[in-house]
Design a protein around this motif. Structure first.
Motif, PDB file in Angstrom:
ATOM      1  N   ARG A  23      34.163  -0.738 -39.414  1.00 48.82           N
ATOM      2  CA  ARG A  23      35.158  -1.397 -40.274  1.00 48.82           C
ATOM      3  C   ARG A  23      36.418  -0.547 -40.373  1.00 48.82           C
ATOM      4  O   ARG A  23      37.529  -1.037 -40.267  1.00 48.82           O
ATOM      5  N   LYS A  24      36.228   0.762 -40.552  1.00 52.20           N
ATOM      6  CA  LYS A  24      37.384   1.659 -40.668  1.00 52.20           C
ATOM      7  C   LYS A  24      38.192   1.681 -39.377  1.00 52.20           C
ATOM      8  O   LYS A  24      39.414   1.766 -39.407  1.00 52.20           O
ATOM      9  N   ALA A  25      37.488   1.607 -38.262  1.00 51.83           N
ATOM     10  CA  ALA A  25      38.175   1.603 -36.966  1.00 51.83           C
ATOM     11  C   ALA A  25      38.837   0.260 -36.691  1.00 51.83           C
ATOM     12  O   ALA A  25      39.705   0.146 -35.818  1.00 51.83           O
ATOM     13  N   GLY A  26      38.403  -0.782 -37.424  1.00 53.09           N
ATOM     14  CA  GLY A  26      38.982  -2.112 -37.270  1.00 53.09           C
ATOM     15  C   GLY A  26      38.323  -2.923 -36.170  1.00 53.09           C
ATOM     16  O   GLY A  26      38.901  -3.889 -35.678  1.00 53.09           O
ATOM     17  N   THR A  27      37.111  -2.529 -35.787  1.00 57.00           N
ATOM     18  CA  THR A  27      36.422  -3.249 -34.711  1.00 57.00           C
ATOM     19  C   THR A  27      35.242  -4.082 -35.201  1.00 57.00           C
ATOM     20  O   THR A  27      34.625  -4.774 -34.398  1.00 57.00           O
ATOM     21  N   LEU A  28      34.918  -4.021 -36.496  1.00 56.37           N
ATOM     22  CA  LEU A  28      33.797  -4.795 -37.043  1.00 56.37           C
ATOM     23  C   LEU A  28      34.239  -6.233 -37.260  1.00 56.37           C
ATOM     24  O   LEU A  28      35.253  -6.492 -37.903  1.00 56.37           O
ATOM     25  N   LYS A  29      33.467  -7.162 -36.688  1.00 54.44           N
ATOM     26  CA  LYS A  29      33.822  -8.580 -36.807  1.00 54.44           C
ATOM     27  C   LYS A  29      32.669  -9.338 -37.432  1.00 54.44           C
ATOM     28  O   LYS A  29      31.508  -8.991 -37.250  1.00 54.44           O
ATOM     29  N   SER A  30      33.016 -10.401 -38.166  1.00 56.82           N
ATOM     30  CA  SER A  30      31.993 -11.226 -38.800  1.00 56.82           C
ATOM     31  C   SER A  30      31.335 -12.117 -37.765  1.00 56.82           C
ATOM     32  O   SER A  30      31.901 -12.364 -36.696  1.00 56.82           O
ATOM     33  N   GLY A  31      30.149 -12.620 -38.105  1.00 58.45           N
ATOM     34  CA  GLY A  31      29.344 -13.366 -37.150  1.00 58.45           C
ATOM     35  C   GLY A  31      29.943 -14.652 -36.623  1.00 58.45           C
ATOM     36  O   GLY A  31      30.236 -14.768 -35.443  1.00 58.45           O
ATOM     37  N   ARG A  32      30.154 -15.633 -37.465  1.00 60.45           N
ATOM     38  CA  ARG A  32      30.557 -16.962 -36.989  1.00 60.45           C
ATOM     39  C   ARG A  32      32.008 -17.029 -36.552  1.00 60.45           C
ATOM     40  O   ARG A  32      32.314 -17.427 -35.442  1.00 60.45           O
ATOM     41  N   GLY A  34      34.252 -14.581 -36.185  1.00 61.38           N
ATOM     42  CA  GLY A  34      34.704 -13.497 -35.320  1.00 61.38           C
ATOM     43  C   GLY A  34      35.934 -12.781 -35.860  1.00 61.38           C
ATOM     44  O   GLY A  34      36.595 -12.032 -35.143  1.00 61.38           O
ATOM     45  N   ARG A  35      36.230 -13.006 -37.144  1.00 57.04           N
ATOM     46  CA  ARG A  35      37.382 -12.344 -37.766  1.00 57.04           C
ATOM     47  C   ARG A  35      37.056 -10.897 -38.098  1.00 57.04           C
ATOM     48  O   ARG A  35      35.895 -10.542 -38.303  1.00 57.04           O
ATOM     49  N   LYS A  36      38.091 -10.077 -38.194  1.00 59.18           N
ATOM     50  CA  LYS A  36      37.898  -8.675 -38.562  1.00 59.18           C
ATOM     51  C   LYS A  36      37.457  -8.586 -40.013  1.00 59.18           C
ATOM     52  O   LYS A  36      37.958  -9.304 -40.878  1.00 59.18           O
ATOM     53  N   VAL A  37      36.515  -7.686 -40.266  1.00 60.58           N
ATOM     54  CA  VAL A  37      36.012  -7.487 -41.625  1.00 60.58           C
ATOM     55  C   VAL A  37      36.880  -6.440 -42.306  1.00 60.58           C
ATOM     56  O   VAL A  37      37.071  -5.347 -41.779  1.00 60.58           O
ATOM     57  N   LYS A  38      37.408  -6.792 -43.483  1.00 59.24           N
ATOM     58  CA  LYS A  38      38.250  -5.856 -44.224  1.00 59.24           C
ATOM     59  C   LYS A  38      37.552  -5.343 -45.473  1.00 59.24           C
ATOM     60  O   LYS A  38      37.830  -4.259 -45.957  1.00 59.24           O
TER      61      LYS A  38
END
Length: 90
Positions: A23-32, A34-38
């Protein structure tokens, strides 16, 4: 000094830690979507759900119904297909 008690298993904590780093790196995405998790909470939830899928020791979701909790704790069994008996034609 007060000792911090562990809420989840060691393996689950690793999964959550990995999700937080992503998440901190900005590469974590939500499942359905595919948006970035903030959100920090959402990152933790993703880490815990991944740990649940792998069978790590994690308590069931708070909002889950009883039937869902039972299903998540049991290991999925492979379905065995039954062969049909063919009728002999005379």
């Amino acid at each position: 000094m007060a000792r911090k008690t562990r809420k989840y298993s060691k393996g689950a904590s690793k999964k959550v830690g990995r999700a937080m780093k992503k998440r901190k790196a900005g590469t974590l995405k939500s499942g359905r979507s595919g948006r970035k998790v903030k959100s920090r909470k959402q990152a933790i939830a993703i880490g815990l759900s991944e740990a649940r899928r792998e069978g790590k020791k994690v308590p069931p979701k708070k909002g889950a119904k009883k039937s869902t909790k039972k299903r998540s704790t049991k290991k999925s069994k492979k379905k065995t297909s039954k062969k049909r008996k063919s009728k002999k034609k005379s």
